[in-house]
Design a protein around this motif. Structure first.
Motif, mmCIF file in Angstrom:
data_model
loop_
_atom_site.group_PDB
_atom_site.id
_atom_site.type_symbol
_atom_site.label_atom_id
_atom_site.label_comp_id
_atom_site.label_asym_id
_atom_site.label_seq_id
_atom_site.Cartn_x
_atom_site.Cartn_y
_atom_site.Cartn_z
ATOM 1 N N UNK A 28 -7.547 -4.134 -7.451
ATOM 2 C CA UNK A 28 -8.457 -3.585 -8.459
ATOM 3 C C UNK A 28 -9.637 -2.869 -7.817
ATOM 4 N N UNK A 29 -10.016 -3.311 -6.627
ATOM 5 C CA UNK A 29 -11.114 -2.669 -5.901
ATOM 6 C C UNK A 29 -10.676 -1.419 -5.145
ATOM 7 N N UNK A 30 -9.395 -1.072 -5.260
ATOM 8 C CA UNK A 30 -8.921 0.174 -4.671
ATOM 9 C C UNK A 30 -8.232 0.046 -3.328
ATOM 10 N N UNK A 31 -7.964 -1.162 -2.877
ATOM 11 C CA UNK A 31 -7.303 -1.343 -1.589
ATOM 12 C C UNK A 31 -5.782 -1.318 -1.767
ATOM 13 N N UNK A 32 -5.088 -0.969 -0.687
ATOM 14 C CA UNK A 32 -3.629 -0.919 -0.663
ATOM 15 C C UNK A 32 -3.136 -2.302 -0.243
ATOM 16 N N UNK A 33 -2.571 -3.052 -1.186
ATOM 17 C CA UNK A 33 -2.268 -4.460 -0.956
ATOM 18 C C UNK A 33 -0.764 -4.706 -1.017
ATOM 19 N N UNK A 34 -0.277 -5.416 -0.011
ATOM 20 C CA UNK A 34 1.107 -5.862 0.032
ATOM 21 C C UNK A 34 1.102 -7.375 0.215
ATOM 22 N N UNK A 35 2.014 -8.061 -0.462
ATOM 23 C CA UNK A 35 2.139 -9.515 -0.343
ATOM 24 C C UNK A 35 3.546 -9.853 0.125
ATOM 25 N N UNK A 36 3.634 -10.656 1.184
ATOM 26 C CA UNK A 36 4.919 -11.203 1.631
ATOM 27 C C UNK A 36 5.055 -12.575 1.001
ATOM 28 N N UNK A 37 6.093 -12.771 0.196
ATOM 29 C CA UNK A 37 6.200 -14.022 -0.562
ATOM 30 C C UNK A 37 7.646 -14.281 -0.938
ATOM 31 N N UNK A 38 7.863 -15.433 -1.522
ATOM 32 C CA UNK A 38 9.206 -15.859 -1.909
ATOM 33 C C UNK A 38 9.786 -14.942 -2.973
ATOM 34 N N UNK A 39 11.103 -14.814 -3.023
ATOM 35 C CA UNK A 39 11.732 -14.045 -4.099
ATOM 36 C C UNK A 39 11.285 -14.556 -5.463
ATOM 37 N N UNK A 40 11.119 -13.618 -6.403
ATOM 38 C CA UNK A 40 10.638 -13.963 -7.726
ATOM 39 C C UNK A 40 9.141 -13.827 -7.879
ATOM 40 N N UNK A 41 8.443 -13.540 -6.775
ATOM 41 C CA UNK A 41 6.992 -13.369 -6.851
ATOM 42 C C UNK A 41 6.652 -12.097 -7.598
ATOM 43 N N UNK A 42 5.574 -12.135 -8.365
ATOM 44 C CA UNK A 42 5.132 -10.991 -9.158
ATOM 45 C C UNK A 42 3.607 -10.971 -9.143
ATOM 46 N N UNK A 43 3.055 -10.014 -8.425
ATOM 47 C CA UNK A 43 1.595 -9.904 -8.310
ATOM 48 C C UNK A 43 1.043 -8.729 -9.099
ATOM 49 N N UNK A 44 1.814 -8.214 -10.046
ATOM 50 C CA UNK A 44 1.339 -7.120 -10.882
ATOM 51 C C UNK A 44 1.732 -5.767 -10.339
ATOM 52 N N UNK A 45 1.627 -4.732 -11.165
ATOM 53 C CA UNK A 45 2.112 -3.402 -10.780
ATOM 54 C C UNK A 45 1.316 -2.753 -9.657
ATOM 55 N N UNK A 46 0.081 -3.176 -9.427
ATOM 56 C CA UNK A 46 -0.750 -2.540 -8.405
ATOM 57 C C UNK A 46 -0.530 -3.138 -7.020
ATOM 58 N N UNK A 47 0.269 -4.192 -6.909
ATOM 59 C CA UNK A 47 0.479 -4.895 -5.644
ATOM 60 C C UNK A 47 1.958 -4.841 -5.277
ATOM 61 N N UNK A 48 2.228 -4.396 -4.065
ATOM 62 C CA UNK A 48 3.610 -4.363 -3.573
ATOM 63 C C UNK A 48 3.981 -5.740 -3.034
ATOM 64 N N UNK A 49 5.154 -6.219 -3.415
ATOM 65 C CA UNK A 49 5.647 -7.506 -2.931
ATOM 66 C C UNK A 49 6.878 -7.270 -2.076
ATOM 67 N N UNK A 50 6.879 -7.862 -0.877
ATOM 68 C CA UNK A 50 8.071 -7.821 -0.032
ATOM 69 C C UNK A 50 8.549 -9.248 0.182
ATOM 70 N N UNK A 51 9.862 -9.413 0.227
ATOM 71 C CA UNK A 51 10.477 -10.731 0.374
ATOM 72 C C UNK A 51 11.193 -10.808 1.716
ATOM 73 N N UNK A 52 11.514 -12.007 2.164
ATOM 74 C CA UNK A 52 12.389 -12.128 3.333
ATOM 75 C C UNK A 52 13.682 -11.361 3.086
ATOM 76 N N UNK A 53 14.065 -10.500 4.049
ATOM 77 C CA UNK A 53 15.207 -9.628 3.802
ATOM 78 C C UNK A 53 16.465 -10.036 4.552
#
Length: 362
Positions: free
Chosen positions: A34-59
């Motif tokens: 929300x403050x304008x930063x480019x945010x990515x989260x590495x987390x378990x499958x099924x994680x949802x941090x909202x449309x402004x946050x990219x989520x990557x899972x173990x691949x």
């Protein structure tokens, strides 16, 4: 800034939250975005941090192994594989300015020297042997630590110096409520959170008690909690955050009854944001959270003192209780503190103590 938040792979990060760690990680990601930063989260499958946050899972799934594993198998190997894959991927392609580790795993610490960007680890728990080892042996350059309370920082100070950044709650969701006569307890249904003690306190105080939270330990719930339900003791289920905030705001006090040394005590901060005073056992970080204007702490396990405190906190100003949460335990305050830390890490400021093993003077 380009920020990677490293979550854990045990529970998905999303509402309703499995616990305080998931909540803190989600809200930090949301506020940073929300403050304008480019945010990515590495987390378990099924994680949802909202449309402004990219989520990557173990691949890369852990393939079946034929080895004799002496240090654990199954989930242990899968988690190890997930963080090893992440750190090696970051070594090859590192598009971030800061990596912020919330994983409770040793590999992001041990392999931080592979990266050209600083790594911040937040200590959310009492000391964990694998993480202690990593902090002692990993190169200190580019590695930093924070703890969620003074208590937690002190528990780790034999291996690392950590700044304190308190967890935060979303005060736009946890809004002031009207209060009432009932009591509330919220959290995971596990022995260390001890909801069965909250039931006994409510009975001694002669109050209705609402319990809310996920049943994380089904055997414990079936044996120690479920037989006590009925009449004035009510289980509301695992509620969405807004529904839980509404329930907490309608109660006279929140009971916090840990049977272990709580590293922070997010449920206390959530209750305070609703203007609901807290009656808590004085364990772990809770005495830092709850002061005389926001509640009462009593000796751990003292059920009589806790029951007596229920009437005492009823006289507290709900607006003052709310004000303490806004000033010290909001998501905004947490995010500002972490951003200051990120900037000092990136700039290499001399006023920040990098994490490093400390030799025992003995």
């Amino acid at each position: 800034m380009r920020i990677l938040l490293v979550g854990h792979t045990r529970f998905a990060i999303g509402a309703p939250f499995a616990g305080g760690l998931e909540s803190a990680t989600w809200h930090l990601a949301d506020r940073l975005a929300a403050d304008g930063h480019d945010v990515t989260v590495f987390a378990a499958p099924g994680s949802d941090c909202g449309p402004a946050v990219r989520v990557i899972n173990p691949v890369a799934p852990w393939p079946p192994s034929r080895s004799v594993e002496s240090l654990g198998s199954g989930d242990h190997l899968e988690v190890h594989h997930a963080y090893l894959e992440l750190m090696l991927r970051l070594q090859r392609d590192d598009p971030f300015d800061v990596v912020h580790n919330h994983s409770l795993h040793y590999l992001p610490i041990a392999l931080s020297g592979l990266l050209d960007v600083p790594v911040l680890t937040t200590l959310h728990t009492p000391p964990i042997a694998w993480m202690e080892s990593a902090l002692q042996l990993a190169p200190p350059q580019g590695q930093y630590t924070c703890a969620v309370s003074e208590f937690t920082a002190s528990a780790w100070n034999h291996v690392v110096d950590a700044e304190v950044v308190h967890n935060g709650v979303d005060t736009a969701v946890w809004r002031p409520g009207p209060g009432g006569d009932d009591l509330v307890w919220s959290g995971r249904m596990v022995p260390e959170k001890a909801p069965h003690l909250a039931i006994e306190i409510a009975r001694r105080a002669g109050r209705v008690l609402h319990l809310a939270g996920p049943i994380s330990d089904r055997r414990y719930f079936a044996e120690r909690v479920q037989p006590l339900l009925g009449g004035p003791i009510r289980y509301a289920g695992h509620l969405a955050e807004d529904a839980l905030a509404e329930l907490v705001g309608q109660c006279a006090a929140a009971l916090v009854t840990p049977a272990w040394d709580e590293p922070f005590g997010l449920v206390a901060a959530e209750a305070m944001a609703c203007g609901t005073p807290v009656v808590a056992f004085a364990r772990g970080g809770l005495p830092e959270i709850v002061d005389g204007e926001s509640g009462v702490t009593v000796p751990a396990g003292d059920l009589e003192a806790a029951a007596a405190a229920v009437d005492a906190v009823h006289a507290l100003s709900r607006s003052r209780v709310r004000r303490r949460a806004e000033r010290h335990f909001s998501v905004q305050q947490m995010t500002k503190s972490y951003l200051r830390t990120y900037r000092r890490m990136v700039l290499g400021g001399n006023d920040f103590a990098a994490a490093g093993a400390r030799q025992d003077s003995a």
